[in-house]
Design an enzyme around this catalytic site. Structure first.
Site, PDB file in Angstrom:
ATOM      1  N   ASN A  32       0.876  -1.171   0.000  1.00  0.00           N
ATOM      2  CA  ASN A  32       0.000   0.000   0.000  1.00  0.00           C
ATOM      3  C   ASN A  32       0.918   1.227   0.000  1.00  0.00           C
ATOM      4  OD1 ASN A  32      -1.751   2.086   0.473  1.00  0.00           O
ATOM      5  ND2 ASN A  32      -2.371   1.419   2.537  1.00  0.00           N
ATOM      6  N   LYS A  34       0.119   4.255  -0.213  1.00  0.00           N
ATOM      7  CA  LYS A  34      -0.490   5.451   0.400  1.00  0.00           C
ATOM      8  C   LYS A  34      -0.250   6.653  -0.522  1.00  0.00           C
ATOM      9  CE  LYS A  34      -0.125   3.210   4.809  1.00  0.00           C
ATOM     10  NZ  LYS A  34       0.007   3.272   6.246  1.00  0.00           N
ATOM     11  N   HIS A 119      -9.524   1.482   4.963  1.00  0.00           N
ATOM     12  CA  HIS A 119      -8.244   1.598   5.675  1.00  0.00           C
ATOM     13  C   HIS A 119      -8.434   2.541   6.862  1.00  0.00           C
ATOM     14  CE1 HIS A 119      -4.089   2.584   6.570  1.00  0.00           C
ATOM     15  NE2 HIS A 119      -3.753   1.495   5.902  1.00  0.00           N
ATOM     16  N   GLU A 121      -6.720   4.862   7.942  1.00  0.00           N
ATOM     17  CA  GLU A 121      -6.438   6.286   7.646  1.00  0.00           C
ATOM     18  C   GLU A 121      -7.632   6.942   6.964  1.00  0.00           C
ATOM     19  OE1 GLU A 121      -2.763   5.512   5.604  1.00  0.00           O
ATOM     20  OE2 GLU A 121      -1.785   5.055   7.515  1.00  0.00           O
ATOM     21  N   GLU A 188      -5.380  -4.963  10.516  1.00  0.00           N
ATOM     22  CA  GLU A 188      -4.356  -3.941  10.722  1.00  0.00           C
ATOM     23  C   GLU A 188      -4.597  -3.239  12.057  1.00  0.00           C
ATOM     24  OE1 GLU A 188      -2.399  -2.705   6.761  1.00  0.00           O
ATOM     25  OE2 GLU A 188      -4.000  -1.299   7.180  1.00  0.00           O
ATOM     26  N   GLY A 194       2.729   2.165  10.865  1.00  0.00           N
ATOM     27  CA  GLY A 194       3.703   3.248  10.723  1.00  0.00           C
ATOM     28  C   GLY A 194       4.465   3.568  11.994  1.00  0.00           C
ATOM     29  N   SER A 227       3.576  -2.278  10.280  1.00  0.00           N
ATOM     30  CA  SER A 227       5.030  -2.370  10.464  1.00  0.00           C
ATOM     31  C   SER A 227       5.609  -3.717  10.030  1.00  0.00           C
ATOM     32  CB  SER A 227       5.406  -2.065  11.921  1.00  0.00           C
ATOM     33  OG  SER A 227       5.034  -0.736  12.247  1.00  0.00           O
TER      34      SER A 227
END
Ligand code: 13P
Length: 264
Positions: A32, A34, A119, A121, A188, A194, A227
């Site tokens: 991904n 992003k 996702h 985010e 996730e 991250g 991660s």
């Protein structure tokens, strides 16, 4: 292992599966990107990445989920390669006055096969809800795109013992009336995204097996994301319930993503 013996192994696995009636789940390794990489940078990535797939076992599905602006160029340059293309979101309508959105037919026309939906985010910064996630999943499937539905808990929810109730809620709402035969799920945990703080492989395996108990179709691949790096991929993929990974930062660099797709 020679290609012939690999093929024999695969045939044997399919035969065993036929005997036991437990489905073989697809392995899906997805990057991904992003909001990273211009078109020029995406092509530079391919030059370094594609040759490293020569040794990758054929049953592993490799997906690059790139920004919308990279997709057309990538599609042309991936022609004839085994890498599948994915987007990072899709709207629930096919056309309409939705400034800034992209629809499923726009993605399939240029060869996109997968799309990340829900996702964390998107949920956190763009107001995505379980309801809009559900609409987007349906729209993707109507056009034969394979959605990668993301679920996962915050640190607070984990500390409060709410992992299962939170994820069950996300699955129940997100998967209402969804065909589970064309679906990938990514677990996730938000606190691991991250941050460099990976969820322990055994713990990820435990949560993924819980997720599986809430699905109606036994062959849905369930990925882990958060991660994932070259130095932890082997342990993650050694877990029996984990069917792949969704990789952010470590998918941006050709050599590190190559090490991940070529996990041992
Ligand atoms: P990182 O691998 O950078 O933690 O990102 C994970 C992720 O959000 C993939 O969708």
């Amino acid at each position: 292992m020679t290609p012939q013996s690999l093929k024999l192994d695969l045939n044997f696995a399919i035969f065993l599966n036929f005997l036991t009636e437990s489905p073989v789940r697809k392995i899906v390794i997805a990057g991904n990107w992003k909001m990273f990489k211009t078109q020029a940078e995406s092509l530079e990535f391919l030059q370094g990445f594609i040759p490293s797939l020569d040794e990758t076992p054929s049953e592993r599905e490799i997906v690059l989920c790139a920004p919308f602006t990279d997709l057309n160029t990538l599609s042309k340059n991936l022609h004839g390669s085994r890498v599948q293309l994915g987007a990072q979101n899709v709207h629930w309508e096919e056309t309409g006055p939705y400034t800034g959105e992209i629809s499923s037919p726009m993605l399939t026309e240029i060869g996109v096969r997968y799309v990340i939906i829900g996702h964390s985010e998107r949920r956190q910064y763009f107001g995505e809800t379980d309801e809009t996630v559900n609409w987007r999943l349906k729209a993707a499937q109507r056009c034969n795109l394979t959605p990668i539905l993301c679920v996962g808990e915050t640190k607070q929810q984990r500390d409060d013992g709410e992992i299962e109730s939170h994820i069950t809620h996300q699955l129940k709402k997100g998967l209402a009336e969804i065909d589970q035969q064309n679906l990938v799920i990514a677990y996730e945990p938000i606190w691991a995204i991250g941050t460099g703080e990976t969820c322990e492989a055994k713990e990820a395996n435990r949560v993924i097996s819980l997720i599986r108990t809430h699905l109606s179709h036994p062959s849905v691949p369930i990925q882990y994301g958060g991660s994932v790096k070259p130095n932890n991929i082997d342990e993650i993929m050694a877990q029996p319930e984990i069917d792949g990974v969704l990789v952010g930062g470590a998918s941006l660099e050709a050599t590190s993503f190559a090490r991940i797709v070529n996990y041992q």
